[in-house]
Design an enzyme around this catalytic site. Sequence first.
Site, mmCIF file in Angstrom:
data_model
loop_
_atom_site.group_PDB
_atom_site.id
_atom_site.type_symbol
_atom_site.label_atom_id
_atom_site.label_comp_id
_atom_site.label_asym_id
_atom_site.label_seq_id
_atom_site.Cartn_x
_atom_site.Cartn_y
_atom_site.Cartn_z
ATOM 1 C CE LYS A 133 0.240 -18.464 -1.444
ATOM 2 N NZ LYS A 133 -0.738 -19.561 -1.325
ATOM 3 C CE1 TYR A 169 -3.332 -2.659 -0.063
ATOM 4 C CE2 TYR A 169 -4.192 -1.805 1.989
ATOM 5 C CZ TYR A 169 -4.304 -2.660 0.911
ATOM 6 O OH TYR A 169 -5.383 -3.503 0.813
ATOM 7 C CG ASP A 193 -13.774 -6.162 4.464
ATOM 8 O OD1 ASP A 193 -13.443 -5.371 5.366
ATOM 9 O OD2 ASP A 193 -14.330 -5.787 3.419
ATOM 10 C CG ASP A 247 -3.415 -20.174 0.369
ATOM 11 O OD1 ASP A 247 -2.702 -20.155 1.400
ATOM 12 O OD2 ASP A 247 -3.055 -20.731 -0.680
ATOM 13 C CG ASP A 296 -7.880 -3.914 3.295
ATOM 14 O OD1 ASP A 296 -9.009 -3.989 3.790
ATOM 15 O OD2 ASP A 296 -7.578 -3.092 2.410
HETATM 16 C C1 LIG Z 1 -8.348 2.280 1.347
HETATM 17 C C2 LIG Z 1 -8.137 1.015 2.089
HETATM 18 C C3 LIG Z 1 -6.744 0.847 2.524
HETATM 19 C C4 LIG Z 1 -9.060 1.007 3.232
HETATM 20 C C5 LIG Z 1 -9.452 -0.348 3.682
HETATM 21 O O1 LIG Z 1 -10.081 -1.125 2.993
HETATM 22 C C6 LIG Z 1 -9.120 -0.729 5.036
HETATM 23 O O2 LIG Z 1 -8.294 -0.120 5.678
HETATM 24 O O3 LIG Z 1 -9.679 -1.744 5.482
HETATM 25 MG MG LIG Z 2 -10.659 -2.873 4.047
#
Ligand SMILES: CC(C)CC(=O)C(=O)O
Ligand SMILES: [Mg+2]
Length: 354
Positions: free
Chosen positions: A194, A143, A255, A227, A251
């Site tokens: 990984k 990033y 989620d 994975d 990241d």
């Molecule tokens: C723009 C991304 C780095 C933001 C994101 O998805 C996160 O930090 O979870």
């Molecule tokens: Mg995110």
Amino acid sequence: MSSENSIRLAVVPGDGIGPEVTAEALKVLEAVAPVTVEQTRYDLGAERYLATGEVLPDSVLEEIRGHDAILLGAVGGKPGDPNLPPGILERGLLLRLRFELDHYVNLRPSRTYPGVTTPLADHVTGGREIDFVVVREGTEGPYTGNGGALRVGTPAEIATEVSVNTAYGVERVVRDAFGRAQRRERKLLTLVHKTNVLVNAGAVWWRLTQQVAQEFPEVTVDYMHVDAAMIFLATDPTRFDVIVTDNLFGDIVTDLAAAITGGIGLAASGNVNPDRTSPSMFEPVHGSAPDIAGQGVADPTAAILSAGLLLDHLGHADAAAALEAAVLADLAERDPATKRSTTAVGDAVAARLA
Ligand SMILES: CC(C)CC(=O)C(=O)O
Ligand SMILES: [Mg+2]
Ligand SMILES: NC(=O)C1=CN([C@@H]2O[C@H](COP(=O)(O)OP(=O)(O)OC[C@H]3O[C@@H](n4cnc5c(N)ncnc54)[C@H](O)[C@@H]3O)[C@@H](O)[C@H]2O)C=CC1
């Protein structure tokens, strides 16, 4: 009047549902005794960019540095929006704040909540509670903006995003994760990477994890390829206690972690500068959710719980515990068949603290 219970808070509501959920988090923060909040609001985000071309002026960044903490909603527009160059707000605003303020620990706790149903069947969790924390590296990895593109738009196009992993950056986040594992009951740290393919970055993460482990003999160390970790997050998530991983994997992992514990609307996070050389920033894991923005239906719980992490970070442990207890009580009494508005959830949690 400034006192030890007064928090100088920089507020960046941002885009989409960001302002909606931030308003509820502030409502709850203002209801928690004994803290008081002195807010400075910053209108950073898509609207300001479109009106002025500004993303994060240096002078604003310097002002933000003068606060105790930052509360952020979310930034970014609808993916593919022709008016917003890709990443202009994500990279230029959100990541710039994380990088400039050295938020190297991106802390993302995940747990099941009484009363909240999850997509996982009981037999998957064996009736045990999910309770783990992801320590995502926040300032390096893919990033950082190292990369580029050649021969753009031609069949010979080449695009790269280079993952940056410094010994300095990896060691400090790994040590932080070990410290958290040490303070938890199970004392289990899982490195997720990984290393079988990303051999250069993997070697740094693997070696420094083994090295720092020597300082924490009580902590059990495990390793999982990312994975395979997805398999176990979906089928056996109670096996995790503390996960440490890089910026991109973290990241994605978080989620999924949100999804298995009741939804993205409940997932809180802190972008922490453990050395306290600059203010830490607290925000929900989710984004600006353009698909539901302006409808008043976004769940503000993640933003409220992020405000709880903020209180805890600033040393207001009792206030943080009270806020969490109010959220838990609210979640336990939620009727999944009745959809409450964003403001109704904020009102209900704040009322429990009044
Ligand atoms: C723009 C991304 C780095 C933001 C994101 O998805 C996160 O930090 O979870
Ligand atoms: Mg995110
Ligand atoms: N920290 C930040 O500021 C982040 C910003 N983004 C940006 O947000 C924009 C949208 O990104 P997406 O990938 O769609 O992710 P997203 O997290 O905004 O939305 C994914 C899905 O979750 C739902 N959702 C998110 N938050 C919710 C809430 N509080 N209550 C109920 N439902 C909720 C959305 O409606 C959507 O269906 C993009 O511009 C992206 O770059 C994405 C992630 C983090």
